[in-house]
Design a protein around this motif. Structure first.
Motif, PDB file in Angstrom:
ATOM      1  N   SER A 187      -6.147  -0.583 -13.854  1.00 36.99           N
ATOM      2  CA  SER A 187      -7.604  -0.442 -13.751  1.00 36.99           C
ATOM      3  C   SER A 187      -8.159  -1.060 -12.474  1.00 36.99           C
ATOM      4  CB  SER A 187      -8.260  -1.105 -14.966  1.00 36.99           C
ATOM      5  OG  SER A 187      -7.899  -2.486 -15.035  1.00 36.99           O
ATOM      6  N   GLY A 188      -7.337  -1.114 -11.420  1.00 37.63           N
ATOM      7  CA  GLY A 188      -7.810  -1.686 -10.172  1.00 37.63           C
ATOM      8  C   GLY A 188      -8.004  -3.182 -10.232  1.00 37.63           C
ATOM      9  N   GLY A 189      -7.373  -3.840 -11.231  1.00 37.81           N
ATOM     10  CA  GLY A 189      -7.458  -5.294 -11.353  1.00 37.81           C
ATOM     11  C   GLY A 189      -8.465  -5.777 -12.370  1.00 37.81           C
ATOM     12  N   THR A 190      -9.182  -4.866 -12.999  1.00 35.78           N
ATOM     13  CA  THR A 190     -10.160  -5.275 -14.012  1.00 35.78           C
ATOM     14  C   THR A 190      -9.475  -5.945 -15.200  1.00 35.78           C
ATOM     15  OG1 THR A 190     -11.614  -3.451 -13.394  1.00 35.78           O
ATOM     16  CG2 THR A 190     -11.994  -4.483 -15.540  1.00 35.78           C
ATOM     17  N   ALA A 191      -8.334  -5.400 -15.610  1.00 34.73           N
ATOM     18  CA  ALA A 191      -7.565  -5.965 -16.719  1.00 34.73           C
ATOM     19  C   ALA A 191      -6.091  -5.999 -16.333  1.00 34.73           C
ATOM     20  CB  ALA A 191      -7.768  -5.128 -17.980  1.00 34.73           C
ATOM     21  N   TRP A 192      -5.389  -7.041 -16.828  1.00 32.77           N
ATOM     22  CA  TRP A 192      -3.965  -7.207 -16.551  1.00 32.77           C
ATOM     23  C   TRP A 192      -3.211  -7.444 -17.856  1.00 32.77           C
ATOM     24  CZ3 TRP A 192      -2.081  -7.011 -11.507  1.00 32.77           C
ATOM     25  CH2 TRP A 192      -3.045  -7.033 -10.489  1.00 32.77           C
TER      26      TRP A 192
ATOM     27  N   GLY B  46      -6.197  -9.555  -4.039  1.00 33.79           N
ATOM     28  CA  GLY B  46      -7.221  -8.787  -3.343  1.00 33.79           C
ATOM     29  C   GLY B  46      -6.915  -7.303  -3.409  1.00 33.79           C
ATOM     30  N   HIS B  47      -7.968  -6.479  -3.508  1.00 35.26           N
ATOM     31  CA  HIS B  47      -7.797  -5.041  -3.658  1.00 35.26           C
ATOM     32  C   HIS B  47      -8.879  -4.311  -2.879  1.00 35.26           C
ATOM     33  CE1 HIS B  47      -8.245  -1.250  -6.324  1.00 35.26           C
ATOM     34  NE2 HIS B  47      -7.192  -1.079  -5.551  1.00 35.26           N
ATOM     35  N   THR B  48      -8.475  -3.286  -2.146  1.00 38.35           N
ATOM     36  CA  THR B  48      -9.434  -2.435  -1.445  1.00 38.35           C
ATOM     37  C   THR B  48      -9.039  -0.980  -1.634  1.00 38.35           C
ATOM     38  OG1 THR B  48     -10.430  -1.878   0.704  1.00 38.35           O
ATOM     39  CG2 THR B  48      -8.141  -2.595   0.724  1.00 38.35           C
TER      40      THR B  48
ATOM     41  N   SER C  42       0.853  -1.183   0.000  1.00 38.52           N
ATOM     42  CA  SER C  42       0.000   0.000   0.000  1.00 38.52           C
ATOM     43  C   SER C  42       0.890   1.235   0.000  1.00 38.52           C
ATOM     44  CB  SER C  42      -0.923   0.018   1.225  1.00 38.52           C
ATOM     45  OG  SER C  42      -1.703   1.195   1.252  1.00 38.52           O
ATOM     46  N   ARG C  43       0.473   2.263  -0.723  1.00 40.03           N
ATOM     47  CA  ARG C  43       1.230   3.507  -0.735  1.00 40.03           C
ATOM     48  C   ARG C  43       0.658   4.542   0.244  1.00 40.03           C
ATOM     49  NH1 ARG C  43       4.878   3.712  -4.783  1.00 40.03           N
ATOM     50  NH2 ARG C  43       5.088   5.970  -4.551  1.00 40.03           N
ATOM     51  N   ASP C  44      -0.623   4.407   0.583  1.00 35.12           N
ATOM     52  CA  ASP C  44      -1.243   5.425   1.421  1.00 35.12           C
ATOM     53  C   ASP C  44      -2.075   4.868   2.571  1.00 35.12           C
ATOM     54  OD1 ASP C  44      -3.407   4.376   0.072  1.00 35.12           O
ATOM     55  OD2 ASP C  44      -3.891   6.210  -1.015  1.00 35.12           O
ATOM     56  N   GLY C  45      -2.200   3.539   2.657  1.00 30.73           N
ATOM     57  CA  GLY C  45      -2.998   2.942   3.723  1.00 30.73           C
ATOM     58  C   GLY C  45      -4.463   2.806   3.388  1.00 30.73           C
ATOM     59  N   SER C  46      -4.906   3.459   2.336  1.00 32.62           N
ATOM     60  CA  SER C  46      -6.306   3.353   1.920  1.00 32.62           C
ATOM     61  C   SER C  46      -6.463   2.342   0.797  1.00 32.62           C
ATOM     62  CB  SER C  46      -6.829   4.722   1.469  1.00 32.62           C
ATOM     63  OG  SER C  46      -6.849   5.631   2.553  1.00 32.62           O
ATOM     64  N   GLU C  47      -5.670   2.491  -0.270  1.00 31.64           N
ATOM     65  CA  GLU C  47      -5.668   1.499  -1.343  1.00 31.64           C
ATOM     66  C   GLU C  47      -4.636   0.436  -0.991  1.00 31.64           C
ATOM     67  OE1 GLU C  47      -5.522   1.113  -6.185  1.00 31.64           O
ATOM     68  OE2 GLU C  47      -4.484   2.803  -5.252  1.00 31.64           O
ATOM     69  N   ILE C  48      -5.101  -0.792  -0.787  1.00 26.08           N
ATOM     70  CA  ILE C  48      -4.247  -1.894  -0.350  1.00 26.08           C
ATOM     71  C   ILE C  48      -4.383  -3.049  -1.331  1.00 26.08           C
ATOM     72  CG2 ILE C  48      -3.692  -3.472   1.544  1.00 26.08           C
ATOM     73  CD1 ILE C  48      -5.347  -1.525   3.370  1.00 26.08           C
ATOM     74  N   TRP C  49      -3.261  -3.698  -1.616  1.00 29.41           N
ATOM     75  CA  TRP C  49      -3.242  -4.880  -2.470  1.00 29.41           C
ATOM     76  C   TRP C  49      -2.639  -6.055  -1.708  1.00 29.41           C
ATOM     77  CZ3 TRP C  49      -4.951  -4.959  -7.613  1.00 29.41           C
ATOM     78  CH2 TRP C  49      -5.206  -3.717  -8.205  1.00 29.41           C
TER      79      TRP C  49
ATOM     80  N   ALA D  22       1.979  -1.917  -4.964  1.00 23.46           N
ATOM     81  CA  ALA D  22       1.003  -0.874  -5.254  1.00 23.46           C
ATOM     82  C   ALA D  22       1.709   0.322  -5.872  1.00 23.46           C
ATOM     83  CB  ALA D  22       0.290  -0.458  -3.971  1.00 23.46           C
ATOM     84  N   LEU D  23       1.188   0.809  -6.986  1.00 27.33           N
ATOM     85  CA  LEU D  23       1.753   1.971  -7.661  1.00 27.33           C
ATOM     86  C   LEU D  23       0.866   3.200  -7.540  1.00 27.33           C
ATOM     87  CD1 LEU D  23       3.133   0.282 -10.902  1.00 27.33           C
ATOM     88  CD2 LEU D  23       4.360   0.806  -8.786  1.00 27.33           C
ATOM     89  N   GLY D  24      -0.335   3.034  -6.983  1.00 27.36           N
ATOM     90  CA  GLY D  24      -1.245   4.152  -6.770  1.00 27.36           C
ATOM     91  C   GLY D  24      -2.276   4.302  -7.869  1.00 27.36           C
ATOM     92  N   ASN D  25      -3.450   4.836  -7.511  1.00 27.69           N
ATOM     93  CA  ASN D  25      -4.522   5.125  -8.458  1.00 27.69           C
ATOM     94  C   ASN D  25      -4.958   3.907  -9.269  1.00 27.69           C
ATOM     95  OD1 ASN D  25      -4.553   7.923  -7.768  1.00 27.69           O
ATOM     96  ND2 ASN D  25      -2.737   8.218  -9.042  1.00 27.69           N
ATOM     97  N   GLY D  26      -5.103   2.765  -8.591  1.00 22.98           N
ATOM     98  CA  GLY D  26      -5.571   1.554  -9.252  1.00 22.98           C
ATOM     99  C   GLY D  26      -4.521   0.774 -10.003  1.00 22.98           C
TER     100      GLY D  26
END
Length: 339
Positions: A109-114, A60-62, A44-51, A87-91
């Motif tokens: 894209s937050g894991g929608t596509a890889w 897993g992604h939040t 996680s880069r900010d504690g909010s978006e976590i992988w 985590a690189l930030g912004n999805g």
């Protein structure tokens, strides 16, 4: 008794009492669990978006600090073991598939596509850990191939990777390798220098910024299943947790700490068991985890207290939130506060 020694004794007693009270208050709150995966990657880069990432292709992604999770398996990679995530930030994030063949996948894209950004089917290829100094510059380490440490780097946010061979004053020994327990066994600094602990036939500390031979670590030596499994770096303070993963209850020679960037290492008391990851909270406070629990030290690693007996593989300290995240077997994700 002289006043100075009395004050010193009272200070030490106060520290131990405070530490014991803190250990009693601290509690691991489980954010998610039950997924058929053994989680080892956590970022996680900010504690909010976590992988998080793990076995059976699960990621897993939040975006809300762990209150809700989106679980996914990249198409075509459902059987892969993703031992690390960045985590690189912004999805955006990168996941590391360790072997047969070794791959790196990236999403924006937050894991929608890889998309696959690295592929290597060299015999014996096995990736161990990955780290980024910012959202553009990253490094990945793998077990030695052909007598050389495998390393690859990116300078464009993981869009492309280039293998490279650093110049060291020594070579890896037969049976010397690296461990993929928590994705935290390499640290990339600004300027491209990296820190790397090895294990197996010998446990040593490699520093690419100094043209000198690697330093012998005060960890178990000469056991192929033993050595450093996780590292944290805060300035000149470096903490390493390890041991023999086949003997998780054995805690001797499982921890090392340096206050001078790895030039010398402090003699330490043993962890309560095998350690797969460690976090530096401050100069005196450290938290480690492994297959037999989670432990905290308020004495720079000289003594440890058990916080929880739940097994975890990886942990991550979010300094600005004073919050510790953990990930482990059975898709378990936890958070530790009040420590």
């Amino acid at each position: 008794m002289r006043p100075f020694f009395l004050l010193t004794l009272l200070s030490l007693l106060s520290l131990e009492i405070t530490a014991a009270q803190s250990a009693e208050v601290a509690h691991i709150h489980i954010l998610d669990s039950g997924r058929s995966t053994n989680l080892r990657g956590l970022s996680s880069r900010d504690g909010s978006e976590i992988w998080v990432s793990g076995s059976n292709g699960w990621v897993g992604h939040t975006k809300d600090g762990g209150s809700s999770w989106n679980w996914l398996q990249p198409q075509g990679y459902q059987q892969r073991d993703f031992r690390d995530v960045q985590a690189l930030g912004n999805g955006s994030a990168v996941i590391m598939g360790i072997d047969t063949p070794a791959v790196l996948l990236k999403t924006t894209s937050g894991g929608t596509a890889w998309k696959q950004v690295y592929f290597n089917n060299t015999p014996g290829m096995f990736l161990d850990a990955m780290d980024f100094s910012d959202n553009q510059n990253g490094i990945v380490v793998g077990d030695p191939v052909g007598g050389q440490i495998f390393l690859a780097r990116t300078q464009d946010g993981a869009e492309s990777w280039q293998a490279f061979t650093p110049v060291f004053k020594d070579s890896v020994l037969s049976g010397e390798a690296f461990f993929a327990a928590s994705g935290s066994n390499i640290h990339l600094e600004d300027g491209g220098y990296f820190l790397l602990p090895s294990g197996g036939a010998v446990s040593r500390f490699w520093n690419s910024s100094r043209q000198r031979a690697p330093v012998l670590l005060p960890l178990q030596q000469g056991i192929l299943s033993a050595g450093p499994n996780g590292m944290d770096v805060q300035g000149n303070i470096i903490a390493i947790a390890g041991g023999d993963y086949t003997k998780p209850g054995q805690g001797d020679s499982c921890f090392a700490l340096s206050f001078n960037g790895g030039r010398t290492w402090e003699p330490q008391h043993a962890l309560p068991g095998y350690g797969s990851a460690v976090a530096i909270i401050n100069k005196h406070t450290l938290i480690a985890c492994g297959l037999t629990g989670v432990w905290i030290s308020y004495t720079s690693g000289k003594s440890w207290q058990t916080l929880d007996n739940t097994p975890f593989n990886a942990l991550l300290y979010i300094k600005k939130q004073n919050r510790l995240l953990l990930a482990g077997p059975h898709g378990k994700i936890g958070v530790l506060e009040n420590f």
